[in-house]
Write an enzyme that holds these catalytic residues in place. Structure first.
Site, PDB file in Angstrom:
ATOM      1  CE  LYS A  37      14.976   2.386  -7.750  1.00  0.00           C
ATOM      2  NZ  LYS A  37      14.641   3.797  -8.012  1.00  0.00           N
ATOM      3  NE  ARG A 135      13.723  10.334 -10.379  1.00  0.00           N
ATOM      4  CZ  ARG A 135      13.316   9.175 -10.467  1.00  0.00           C
ATOM      5  NH1 ARG A 135      12.529   8.582  -9.643  1.00  0.00           N
ATOM      6  NH2 ARG A 135      14.020   8.270 -11.089  1.00  0.00           N
ATOM      7  CE1 TYR A 267      -6.584  -0.548  19.463  1.00  0.00           C
ATOM      8  CE2 TYR A 267      -5.296  -1.319  17.443  1.00  0.00           C
ATOM      9  CZ  TYR A 267      -5.588  -0.922  18.978  1.00  0.00           C
ATOM     10  OH  TYR A 267      -4.520  -1.395  19.647  1.00  0.00           O
ATOM     11  CG  MET A 315       2.515  -1.926  15.461  1.00  0.00           C
ATOM     12  SD  MET A 315       3.232  -1.184  16.943  1.00  0.00           S
ATOM     13  CE  MET A 315       2.702   0.460  16.819  1.00  0.00           C
TER      14      MET A 315
END
Length: 382
Positions: A37, A135, A267, A315
């Site tokens: 998956k 779950r 940054y 990014m």
């Protein structure tokens, strides 16, 4: 070539090694449902599934219908189990594509039975029992009543009974006690199904951790996921598994610059050079899955040496301090995850610890804009 030098290499020889390790660990005659998956945990599930099929894997596990259909359309004909079940309106496709599905309510069972009957087919289902994960699943206390009601549905084939451990990767006394409790609840549910006349082909609860750490003689299938991809289920398994990482995320240095004391990097100026430093700019960032939480925490390998990530992860870029790396030059290869050619590694477990997460998220986070390149396919796979 139009792309950057940032790629994810997936070593299928390492996958075979890890699969063989599972085979040698589990009891003789026990089957393997490989969990593919989430794009095989970010490794590319089509190529992974094809390789595992050549190894004789018993079945595949996917999260939802679309993943199962993709496997079928690619020519995979082994049993495929939709671990998350089907949603309303998907029942006919599930049956039509010959997929098995987890089942966790009587209402769901009735809808599947009706859809299969309309197709003059039988729907293959695995009854999911909630033994303590909380779950999905039929509450274990209600298993007997559920299987009794299931007998009335003539278009369902109870192919399997399934549950899921909550803490099999926790090897302390409390974790083991809870896993043992779940196992005993599951065994009782399986006995209830047999009392109602069912003989499921597959009985399974073991994930990667349980496959290596628990004795479950009443089960005949295991569901390895993370160990196939070369990472430990948890730190409790350190030194207990001879796994090989199968993914290597690599790039190369695009720019080198000397910066003077007091110079800030990236940054928010979260790193300031304490003295004269040589800083490498590397074209990979959080859009590629290199988490922003690795700011001033991550490490990469350059020329066999560890180099710390300095400044905020951008990014598309990270910066690393390579002052101490002898002979470093623009174009040098950088290993961000996995092992270089000399065996110098940045393990997924390390990245996860630095980022405050788990290896699963590290793998799944490597984005689609990073090309996957597959190395060492088996002869049959070629």
């Amino acid at each position: 070539m139009d792309s950057r030098p940032t790629i994810a290499e997936v070593d299928l020889a390492a996958l075979r090694h890890n699969y063989d390790l599972v085979v040698r660990t589990i009891p003789r005659g026990c089957g393997i449902l490989a969990v593919v998956k989430a794009d095989a945990y970010g490794h590319g599930f089509m190529d992974i599934a094809r390789e595992l099929e050549t190894l004789g894997v018993t079945a595949f596990g996917v999260a939802f219908l679309a993943e199962g259909i993709q496997l079928r359309k690619s020519g995979i004909d082994r049993p495929v189990l939709i671990l998350g079940g089907v949603y309303p309106g998907q029942e006919r496709k599930c049956v039509g594509f010959n997929l098995s599905t987890a089942l966790f309510s009587l209402e769901q069972a009735r809808v599947l039975d009706d859809a299969a009957g309309r197709l003059y087919r039988r729907a293959r289902v695995h009854a999911k029992i909630d033994t303590g994960m909380g779950r999905l699943g039929i509450p274990h206390e209600e298993a007997s009543a559920f299987f009794s009601a299931l007998r009335e549905l003539k278009h369902l084939d109870l192919e399997g009974i399934i549950s899921h451990f909550a803490s099999a990767d926790e090897l302390d006394e409390d974790g083991r006690r809870y896993s043992d409790l779940q196992a005993s609840r599951f065994a009782a549910a399986v006995a209830a199904a047999r009392h109602e006349g069912f003989e499921p082909r597959y009985v399974h609860i073991a994930n990667s951790a349980a496959a290596f750490g628990m004795d479950l003689p009443f089960c005949n299938l295991v569901r390895p996921g993370i160990v196939l991809y070369g990472a430990l289920p948890s730190g409790d398994f350190e030194g207990k598994m001879a796994l090989k990482p199968i993914m290597r995320l690599r790039s190369s240095i695009a720019m080198l610059k000397w910066v003077e004391p007091g110079t800030s990097i990236s940054y928010a100026r979260r790193f300031t050079a304490p003295d004269r430093r040589l800083v490498a700019s590397i074209p990979v960032g959080y859009a590629d899955g290199y988490s922003r939480s690795l700011t001033n925490r991550g490490e990469v390998v350059v020329r066999g040496r560890r180099a710390p990530v300095v400044g905020t992860v951008c990014m598309d870029w990270i910066m690393a301090d390579v002052t101490h790396v002898s002979g470093v030059t623009v174009g040098d290869e950088v290993t961000l995850l996995g092992c270089d050619q000399e065996g110098n590694c940045v393990r997924a477990e390390e990245l996860a610890e630095w980022a405050g997460t788990i290896p699963y998220e590290i793998f799944c986070g490597i984005s689609k804009r990073v090309p996957r390149v597959y190395l060492n396919p088996s002869i049959r796979h070629r």
